[in-house]
Design a protein around this motif. Sequence first.
Motif, PDB file in Angstrom:
ATOM      1  N   UNK A  31       0.817  -1.225   0.000  1.00  9.83           N
ATOM      2  CA  UNK A  31       0.000   0.000   0.000  1.00  9.83           C
ATOM      3  C   UNK A  31       0.850   1.274   0.000  1.00  9.83           C
ATOM      4  N   UNK A  32       1.984   1.257   0.687  1.00 10.01           N
ATOM      5  CA  UNK A  32       2.859   2.425   0.680  1.00 10.01           C
ATOM      6  C   UNK A  32       3.417   2.674  -0.715  1.00 10.01           C
ATOM      7  N   UNK A  62      -5.444   4.585  -0.217  1.00  9.68           N
ATOM      8  CA  UNK A  62      -5.116   3.232  -0.680  1.00  9.68           C
ATOM      9  C   UNK A  62      -5.603   2.190   0.324  1.00  9.68           C
ATOM     10  N   UNK A  63      -5.382   2.429   1.593  1.00  3.34           N
ATOM     11  CA  UNK A  63      -5.796   1.452   2.608  1.00  3.34           C
ATOM     12  C   UNK A  63      -7.317   1.324   2.686  1.00  3.34           C
ATOM     13  N   UNK A  64      -8.032   2.375   2.329  1.00  2.00           N
ATOM     14  CA  UNK A  64      -9.494   2.311   2.314  1.00  2.00           C
ATOM     15  C   UNK A  64     -10.020   1.520   1.126  1.00  2.00           C
ATOM     16  N   UNK A  68      -7.595  -6.441  -0.115  1.00  2.00           N
ATOM     17  CA  UNK A  68      -6.735  -7.063  -1.131  1.00  2.00           C
ATOM     18  C   UNK A  68      -5.406  -6.336  -1.277  1.00  2.00           C
ATOM     19  N   UNK A  69      -5.373  -5.040  -0.999  1.00  4.73           N
ATOM     20  CA  UNK A  69      -4.162  -4.258  -1.195  1.00  4.73           C
ATOM     21  C   UNK A  69      -3.033  -4.676  -0.262  1.00  4.73           C
ATOM     22  N   UNK A 119     -10.988   4.509  -6.484  1.00  9.01           N
ATOM     23  CA  UNK A 119     -12.303   4.097  -6.965  1.00  9.01           C
ATOM     24  C   UNK A 119     -12.257   2.873  -7.869  1.00  9.01           C
ATOM     25  N   UNK A 120     -11.068   2.415  -8.219  1.00 11.24           N
ATOM     26  CA  UNK A 120     -10.929   1.235  -9.071  1.00 11.24           C
ATOM     27  C   UNK A 120     -10.713   0.017  -8.190  1.00 11.24           C
ATOM     28  N   UNK A 121     -11.480  -1.024  -8.421  1.00 10.88           N
ATOM     29  CA  UNK A 121     -11.343  -2.253  -7.644  1.00 10.88           C
ATOM     30  C   UNK A 121     -10.016  -2.929  -7.987  1.00 10.88           C
TER      31      UNK A 121
END
Length: 191
Positions: A31-32, A62-64, A68-69, A119-121
């Motif tokens: 995520x970072x 990003x964490x929100x 999966x991230x 906003x992109x899965x």
Amino acid sequence: MRRSWFAPFADCLLLGVFLLVCSLPVVTAFPALVAGCAVLRQQAHGGPGVTPRQLLIALHRVLRSGYAVWLVPSAVLALLWLDALALDAHGPGLGVPVAVAAAVVAALGLRCAAGWREGTAWRTVGIAVFRSMPQQPLVLALLAGSVVAAAVLLAMSPVLLLIVLGPLALAAAAADTWRPLSFPPCRTETA
């Protein structure tokens, strides 16, 4: 005040330090990196630049985006680690397949990190990355080369760990700017 020609390079190295700090809990490393790519993308379009505040805002977005991230990259890293241990148990010299697999997986991860937009899965990003591979094989080769170069530099000088994530994020963001991902159209269900 006008920024000097050295400022983008310094921002990249500073971003590497910020990414390392954000990556200390290992599950937040990917995520970072995604957040670092987002900050570089904002900066390229006239954004405020690389600051801890901008990185933390991007990291929060990003964490929100879902589990999966951090869950998928952590699982892939654990699987590669177990594969390396299993091959090492069978004798020396069998680490080459794991090293090649790790470079390819890291290149795919960099491509996903740079291609993600808010906003992109993540599933959509993964599909777009795998669909882009036959049309854009050079992007994956260049990103794998950047991973190998970073690994070689780290082997020669481990102190570069402090900054190496910044140039990797820059390589991913540059590759995405050069050959952006095309996302499949969203299917809407009709009632």
